[in-house]
Design a protein around this motif. Structure first.
Motif, PDB file in Angstrom:
ATOM      1  N   VAL A  15       0.854  -1.185   0.000  1.00  0.00           N
ATOM      2  CA  VAL A  15       0.000   0.000   0.000  1.00  0.00           C
ATOM      3  C   VAL A  15       0.892   1.237   0.000  1.00  0.00           C
ATOM      4  CG1 VAL A  15      -1.723   1.294   1.326  1.00  0.00           C
ATOM      5  CG2 VAL A  15      -1.831  -1.204   1.265  1.00  0.00           C
ATOM      6  N   LEU A  16       0.514   2.238  -0.807  1.00  0.00           N
ATOM      7  CA  LEU A  16       1.219   3.520  -0.840  1.00  0.00           C
ATOM      8  C   LEU A  16       0.295   4.576  -0.235  1.00  0.00           C
ATOM      9  CD1 LEU A  16       3.515   5.421  -1.773  1.00  0.00           C
ATOM     10  CD2 LEU A  16       2.353   5.545  -3.990  1.00  0.00           C
ATOM     11  N   VAL A  17       0.797   5.278   0.793  1.00  0.00           N
ATOM     12  CA  VAL A  17       0.026   6.311   1.478  1.00  0.00           C
ATOM     13  C   VAL A  17       0.776   7.637   1.351  1.00  0.00           C
ATOM     14  CG1 VAL A  17      -0.938   7.043   3.692  1.00  0.00           C
ATOM     15  CG2 VAL A  17      -0.889   4.607   3.107  1.00  0.00           C
ATOM     16  N   MET A  18       0.045   8.680   0.964  1.00  0.00           N
ATOM     17  CA  MET A  18       0.665   9.993   0.806  1.00  0.00           C
ATOM     18  C   MET A  18       0.706  10.729   2.147  1.00  0.00           C
ATOM     19  SD  MET A  18       1.502  10.002  -2.345  1.00  0.00           S
ATOM     20  CE  MET A  18       2.049  11.697  -2.481  1.00  0.00           C
ATOM     21  N   LYS A  19       1.811  11.460   2.389  1.00  0.00           N
ATOM     22  CA  LYS A  19       1.918  12.334   3.555  1.00  0.00           C
ATOM     23  C   LYS A  19       1.202  13.632   3.225  1.00  0.00           C
ATOM     24  CE  LYS A  19       6.510  10.856   5.144  1.00  0.00           C
ATOM     25  NZ  LYS A  19       7.899  11.304   5.314  1.00  0.00           N
ATOM     26  N   PRO A  20       0.596  14.292   4.161  1.00  0.00           N
ATOM     27  CA  PRO A  20       0.418  13.862   5.550  1.00  0.00           C
ATOM     28  C   PRO A  20      -0.677  12.799   5.625  1.00  0.00           C
ATOM     29  CG  PRO A  20      -0.703  15.944   5.222  1.00  0.00           C
ATOM     30  CD  PRO A  20      -0.011  15.601   3.912  1.00  0.00           C
ATOM     31  N   TYR A  21      -0.552  11.920   6.582  1.00  0.00           N
ATOM     32  CA  TYR A  21      -1.517  10.839   6.744  1.00  0.00           C
ATOM     33  C   TYR A  21      -1.954  10.769   8.199  1.00  0.00           C
ATOM     34  CZ  TYR A  21       2.818   8.686   8.264  1.00  0.00           C
ATOM     35  OH  TYR A  21       4.003   8.436   8.890  1.00  0.00           O
ATOM     36  N   ARG A  22      -3.042  10.076   8.425  1.00  0.00           N
ATOM     37  CA  ARG A  22      -3.503   9.809   9.787  1.00  0.00           C
ATOM     38  C   ARG A  22      -3.127   8.370  10.121  1.00  0.00           C
ATOM     39  NH1 ARG A  22      -6.961  13.599  11.784  1.00  0.00           N
ATOM     40  NH2 ARG A  22      -7.981  14.977  10.293  1.00  0.00           N
ATOM     41  N   MET A  23      -2.756   8.132  11.367  1.00  0.00           N
ATOM     42  CA  MET A  23      -2.388   6.771  11.756  1.00  0.00           C
ATOM     43  C   MET A  23      -3.559   5.810  11.613  1.00  0.00           C
ATOM     44  SD  MET A  23       0.718   5.934  12.187  1.00  0.00           S
ATOM     45  CE  MET A  23       0.590   4.326  12.961  1.00  0.00           C
TER      46      MET A  23
END
Length: 120
Positions: free
Chosen positions: A99-107
């Motif tokens: 999985v690729l998650v972009m910053k900013p992210y929530r935990m």
């Protein structure tokens, strides 16, 4: 607790590394931290039993997060991977089942992604 899931968190920004590590610990994970892909690879090589690789893509040193995940999969073919980045100009090189998650992210998004990869 011997049955806790182990996550390797790779992040070069120390404040973010500590915050993410604390969130994973609060969620019941055993957390191992590294600031570079090279250090993370050594940990993966020397400590079998990592259940999740959480890595920033842009890291100092010779290897980036893409390289780290590819090498990690050579050691542990089924290792779930979550990539995070704030920079998206380069073409993603994700390993399968990642999985690729972009910053900013929530935990909460990170923990949901971990559950989606079968790590909970």
């Amino acid at each position: 607790m011997a049955d806790r899931r182990r996550v390797l968190v790779v992040e070069d920004e120390e404040m973010l590394l500590n915050a993410v590590a604390m969130e994973f610990e609060d969620a019941g994970f055993e957390v191992i931290c590294a600031g570079t892909a090279e250090a993370a690879y050594e940990l993966l090589r020397d400590r079998p039993g990592i259940d999740l690789l959480f890595t920033d893509i842009r890291l100092p040193g010779r290897l980036d997060g893409w390289d780290l995940a590819e090498r990690a999969r050579a050691l542990q073919p089924d290792l779930p991977v979550i990539y995070v980045t704030g920079y998206s100009a380069e073409e993603p090189r994700q390993v399968a089942e990642s999985v690729l998650v972009m910053k900013p992210y929530r935990m909460t998004a990170i923990l949901t992604a971990a559950r989606g990869l079968g790590v909970a």
